[in-house]
Write a protein that holds these residues in place. Structure first.
Motif, PDB file in Angstrom:
ATOM      1  N   SER A  64       0.825  -1.222   0.000  1.00 48.66           N
ATOM      2  CA  SER A  64       0.000   0.000   0.000  1.00 48.66           C
ATOM      3  C   SER A  64       0.853   1.263   0.000  1.00 48.66           C
ATOM      4  O   SER A  64       0.333   2.356  -0.193  1.00 48.66           O
ATOM      5  CB  SER A  64      -0.886   0.064   1.247  1.00 48.66           C
ATOM      6  N   PHE A  65       2.166   1.132   0.240  1.00 50.61           N
ATOM      7  CA  PHE A  65       3.018   2.320   0.370  1.00 50.61           C
ATOM      8  C   PHE A  65       3.390   2.904  -0.989  1.00 50.61           C
ATOM      9  O   PHE A  65       3.783   2.193  -1.897  1.00 50.61           O
ATOM     10  CB  PHE A  65       4.284   1.965   1.149  1.00 50.61           C
ATOM     11  N   ARG A  66       3.236   4.239  -1.086  1.00 45.59           N
ATOM     12  CA  ARG A  66       3.690   4.924  -2.302  1.00 45.59           C
ATOM     13  C   ARG A  66       4.870   5.829  -1.987  1.00 45.59           C
ATOM     14  O   ARG A  66       5.942   5.676  -2.538  1.00 45.59           O
ATOM     15  CB  ARG A  66       2.560   5.706  -2.936  1.00 45.59           C
ATOM     16  N   ARG A  67       4.671   6.758  -1.078  1.00 46.56           N
ATOM     17  CA  ARG A  67       5.771   7.628  -0.667  1.00 46.56           C
ATOM     18  C   ARG A  67       5.447   8.225   0.699  1.00 46.56           C
ATOM     19  O   ARG A  67       4.288   8.157   1.149  1.00 46.56           O
ATOM     20  CB  ARG A  67       5.999   8.743  -1.691  1.00 46.56           C
ATOM     21  N   LEU A  68       6.480   8.784   1.326  1.00 52.79           N
ATOM     22  CA  LEU A  68       6.277   9.479   2.590  1.00 52.79           C
ATOM     23  C   LEU A  68       5.354  10.666   2.316  1.00 52.79           C
ATOM     24  O   LEU A  68       5.532  11.386   1.343  1.00 52.79           O
ATOM     25  CB  LEU A  68       7.640   9.985   3.090  1.00 52.79           C
ATOM     26  N   ARG A  69       4.336  10.829   3.163  1.00 53.02           N
ATOM     27  CA  ARG A  69       3.364  11.899   2.877  1.00 53.02           C
ATOM     28  C   ARG A  69       3.004  12.639   4.163  1.00 53.02           C
ATOM     29  O   ARG A  69       3.314  12.175   5.260  1.00 53.02           O
ATOM     30  CB  ARG A  69       2.108  11.311   2.238  1.00 53.02           C
ATOM     31  N   MET A  70       2.331  13.791   3.956  1.00 57.07           N
ATOM     32  CA  MET A  70       1.870  14.543   5.119  1.00 57.07           C
ATOM     33  C   MET A  70       0.714  13.792   5.776  1.00 57.07           C
ATOM     34  O   MET A  70       0.038  12.991   5.147  1.00 57.07           O
ATOM     35  CB  MET A  70       1.378  15.932   4.685  1.00 57.07           C
ATOM     36  N   LEU A  71       0.524  14.121   7.050  1.00 54.59           N
ATOM     37  CA  LEU A  71      -0.564  13.507   7.807  1.00 54.59           C
ATOM     38  C   LEU A  71      -1.909  14.015   7.283  1.00 54.59           C
ATOM     39  O   LEU A  71      -2.031  15.182   6.943  1.00 54.59           O
ATOM     40  CB  LEU A  71      -0.393  13.933   9.266  1.00 54.59           C
ATOM     41  N   ARG A  72      -2.896  13.125   7.198  1.00 49.01           N
ATOM     42  CA  ARG A  72      -4.250  13.563   6.837  1.00 49.01           C
ATOM     43  C   ARG A  72      -5.017  13.871   8.123  1.00 49.01           C
ATOM     44  O   ARG A  72      -4.770  13.261   9.162  1.00 49.01           O
ATOM     45  CB  ARG A  72      -4.975  12.478   6.038  1.00 49.01           C
ATOM     46  N   ARG A  73      -6.003  14.765   8.000  1.00 48.64           N
ATOM     47  CA  ARG A  73      -6.692  15.224   9.210  1.00 48.64           C
ATOM     48  C   ARG A  73      -7.370  14.066   9.967  1.00 48.64           C
ATOM     49  O   ARG A  73      -7.316  14.001  11.182  1.00 48.64           O
ATOM     50  CB  ARG A  73      -7.730  16.286   8.833  1.00 48.64           C
ATOM     51  N   HIS A  74      -7.984  13.128   9.223  1.00 51.13           N
ATOM     52  CA  HIS A  74      -8.712  12.058   9.922  1.00 51.13           C
ATOM     53  C   HIS A  74      -7.786  11.061  10.628  1.00 51.13           C
ATOM     54  O   HIS A  74      -8.243  10.207  11.370  1.00 51.13           O
ATOM     55  CB  HIS A  74      -9.706  11.359   8.991  1.00 51.13           C
ATOM     56  N   GLU A  75      -6.461  11.163  10.387  1.00 54.14           N
ATOM     57  CA  GLU A  75      -5.525  10.273  11.070  1.00 54.14           C
ATOM     58  C   GLU A  75      -5.055  10.854  12.402  1.00 54.14           C
ATOM     59  O   GLU A  75      -4.551  10.130  13.262  1.00 54.14           O
ATOM     60  CB  GLU A  75      -4.254  10.082  10.233  1.00 54.14           C
ATOM     61  N   LEU A  76      -5.187  12.177  12.521  1.00 53.97           N
ATOM     62  CA  LEU A  76      -4.534  12.906  13.610  1.00 53.97           C
ATOM     63  C   LEU A  76      -4.867  12.355  15.003  1.00 53.97           C
ATOM     64  O   LEU A  76      -3.966  12.063  15.793  1.00 53.97           O
ATOM     65  CB  LEU A  76      -4.894  14.398  13.511  1.00 53.97           C
ATOM     66  N   GLY A  77      -6.159  12.178  15.287  1.00 56.00           N
ATOM     67  CA  GLY A  77      -6.581  11.711  16.608  1.00 56.00           C
ATOM     68  C   GLY A  77      -5.946  10.373  16.966  1.00 56.00           C
ATOM     69  O   GLY A  77      -5.409  10.194  18.063  1.00 56.00           O
ATOM     70  N   TYR A  78      -5.992   9.431  16.010  1.00 58.29           N
ATOM     71  CA  TYR A  78      -5.420   8.109  16.243  1.00 58.29           C
ATOM     72  C   TYR A  78      -3.910   8.200  16.471  1.00 58.29           C
ATOM     73  O   TYR A  78      -3.341   7.490  17.293  1.00 58.29           O
ATOM     74  CB  TYR A  78      -5.691   7.186  15.046  1.00 58.29           C
ATOM     75  N   HIS A  79      -3.247   9.110  15.701  1.00 57.32           N
ATOM     76  CA  HIS A  79      -1.791   9.233  15.838  1.00 57.32           C
ATOM     77  C   HIS A  79      -1.413   9.792  17.203  1.00 57.32           C
ATOM     78  O   HIS A  79      -0.402   9.387  17.784  1.00 57.32           O
ATOM     79  CB  HIS A  79      -1.208  10.099  14.720  1.00 57.32           C
ATOM     80  N   VAL A  80      -2.219  10.734  17.707  1.00 57.41           N
ATOM     81  CA  VAL A  80      -1.932  11.306  19.029  1.00 57.41           C
ATOM     82  C   VAL A  80      -2.010  10.196  20.081  1.00 57.41           C
ATOM     83  O   VAL A  80      -1.111  10.033  20.913  1.00 57.41           O
ATOM     84  CB  VAL A  80      -2.925  12.445  19.365  1.00 57.41           C
ATOM     85  N   LEU A  81      -3.071   9.357  20.003  1.00 60.55           N
ATOM     86  CA  LEU A  81      -3.239   8.297  20.993  1.00 60.55           C
ATOM     87  C   LEU A  81      -2.158   7.215  20.838  1.00 60.55           C
ATOM     88  O   LEU A  81      -1.599   6.735  21.830  1.00 60.55           O
ATOM     89  CB  LEU A  81      -4.636   7.692  20.876  1.00 60.55           C
TER      90      LEU A  81
END
Lengths: 80, 409
Positions: free
Chosen positions: B78-95
């Protein structure tokens, strides 16, 4: 847009192993399951267009020893 | 011809390789802690300072194109390249970052207390039992008896395999393990799994970006934690990085790949089962511990009693993991709906049945297909057939047992 479909396959008796090994080399196939029931093999395919779906179905039918295929397009999917 | 369809055992291969790498990294941590950085706070901080450039470099290299795809697509398709964080990922990443911060600091604390990796790693495995409880609380993922049995066998096996009669346990360390580190690991595992199941830019989220962003979040949080606790440790860590960089870079590089494979596996299986298979880290850490005991001054007892214990433990781990891998029943159920019922409601109703891994609305001979994944065929009747028969909108259904399956993951 990705179009997904299940292709149910009936295979001639004694040719399952040969058909499977050929199916495993075909692009756009997400999964291949050997099943017990009305069908012998169920393949799940993911393509970009209906044209590509036809090509993939064609490739499946061209592997030989396939009695019949039934294609059903997935309209909506919920998965884990 | 290119064989793209791989066997289902990929889940286990991913986890076993991840386990080997995890054991190597834990051994490197033992060496660093023993020889260079004894203070666990300084170690945790220093490893993150070194970890950021190492992680970004690896992720950058994996983003390079090679024969039409990125290099990283070989590790996670599924990996293409290093990318910026998407908004809907933010909460999960913080936890997930919070979980990893607590896990990392507790891990280095334990390494500094025990040194021997084979003594530290087993305590991670008890987390399987925590995950089983967490999954029991969420109806969809409730574990079956077979899963609980195998998980308990693996957990106890892992603890037995790592038993050491020479080390001593202190109460403080045990409290850290059971009340701090393992709950934090549950948070990390659960949110990494949620991240892997997210869809980003119309494709499944990839493990490389998840791990890279997790390192960045963790590094930030550890910096704040260490600075607030003792600013002196923060400065000490910065001063130490220069001398120990090769060691720190090595452990972070190894653990990067260990995590990528682990996160990919998390996307395929339940968190508890993923963790149970990863308990095999214990087996791989034993030879490394033996090798390390020759270099460092901790003793690896080779008494017959202890070796018998270890052998029994290893046997249990292998048995538990194999029974996970082999006791699974899968089926497709084709469903025809009765006219006069809304398809969307039926789709939801079928989806709510435990053991249904996916459900699709179809155009063609059948109206719907559910993919079933259960531990025993008996459960197929109790859990699936009886529930399907009770749904008024279901006119008839047709069960197709899956005998063998290949999937592209």
């Amino acid at each position: 847009m990705v179009i997904k479909a299940y292709i149910m396959i009936l295979v001639y008796v004694g040719k399952l192993e040969e058909v499977l090994s050929k199916l495993r080399g075909i692009d756009n196939i997400e999964s291949i399951a050997v099943t017990a029931g009305d069908y012998d093999v169920i393949a799940k395919v993911a393509v970009e267009s209906l044209e590509e779906l036809m090509e993939t179905t064609d490739r499946i039918q061209m592997v030989g020893n396939i009695k019949r295929t039934t294609t059903t397009v997935i309209e909506k999917e919920i998965a884990v | 011809m290119n064989l793209r369809i791989r066997k289902k055992y990929l889940f286990y291969v991913l986890l076993l390789v991840s386990s080997v790498l995890g054991a190597v990294s834990a051994s490197l941590d033992g060496v660093i802690s023993h020889l260079y950085i004894e203070n666990s706070w300084v170690f945790g901080m220093a490893v993150m300072v070194a970890g950021i450039p190492v992680t970004l470099t690896i992720a950058g290299v994996l983003s390079l194109p090679w024969r039409g795809r990125s290099l990283g697509a070989r590790v996670d398709p599924s990996f293409r390249r290093l990318r910026m964080l998407r908004r809907h990922e933010l909460g999960y990443h913080v936890l997930a970052g919070l979980g990893n911060t607590v896990v990392t600091l507790s891990h280095f604390y334990l390494v500094s207390v025990f040194v021997d990796p084979s003594t530290v790693l087993p305590f991670f495995q008890v987390v399987i039992l925590y995950l089983l409880v967490a999954e029991s609380l969420s109806e969809k993922d409730a574990p079956t008896l077979a899963e609980i049995e195998s998980s308990v066998i693996v957990t106890f096996g892992a603890i037995m395999a790592a038993m050491s009669l020479t080390g001593s346990l202190n109460v403080e360390a045990l409290l850290v393990i059971f009340l701090v580190m393992n709950p934090a690991w549950v948070v990390l595992a659960v949110y990494q799994r949620k991240l892997k199941h997210l869809v980003v830019d119309d494709r499944p989220n990839d493990a490389v970006n998840i791990r890279t962003w997790n390192v960045l979040f963790t590094a930030g949080m550890i910096t704040v934690a260490v600075y607030l606790y003792r600013p002196a440790f923060f400065h000490q860590a910065l001063a130490t990085v220069g001398d120990t960089f090769p060691w720190l870079a090595a452990t972070m590089a190894v653990i990067f790949f260990s995590y990528i494979l682990y996160i990919r596996a998390l996307g395929i299986g339940k968190a508890s089962i993923t963790q149970a298979v990863k308990a095999s880290t214990i087996i791989f850490s034993i030879p490394l511990s033996l090798a390390l005991s020759g270099v460092l001054d901790f003793s690896f007892s080779a008494s017959p009693t202890l070796l018998a214990f270890k052998l029994m433990g290893i046997t249990l781990v292998i048995l538990g993991v194999s029974s996970f891998a082999l006791t699974e029943v899968k089926a497709y159920v084709f469903i025809n709906a009765r006219p006069g019922y809304r398809m969307a409601e039926l789709l939801d109703e079928v989806w709510r049945i435990r053991g249904v891994a996916s459900v699709s609305a179809l155009a063609g001979e059948y109206d719907m297909m559910a993919k079933i994944r259960i531990r025993t065929l008996g459960k197929g009747y109790e859990r699936i057939i009886r529930r399907l028969e009770a749904i008024p909108a279901v006119e008839e259904f047709n069960w197709q047992s899956i005998l063998k399956e290949w999937e592209e993951i």
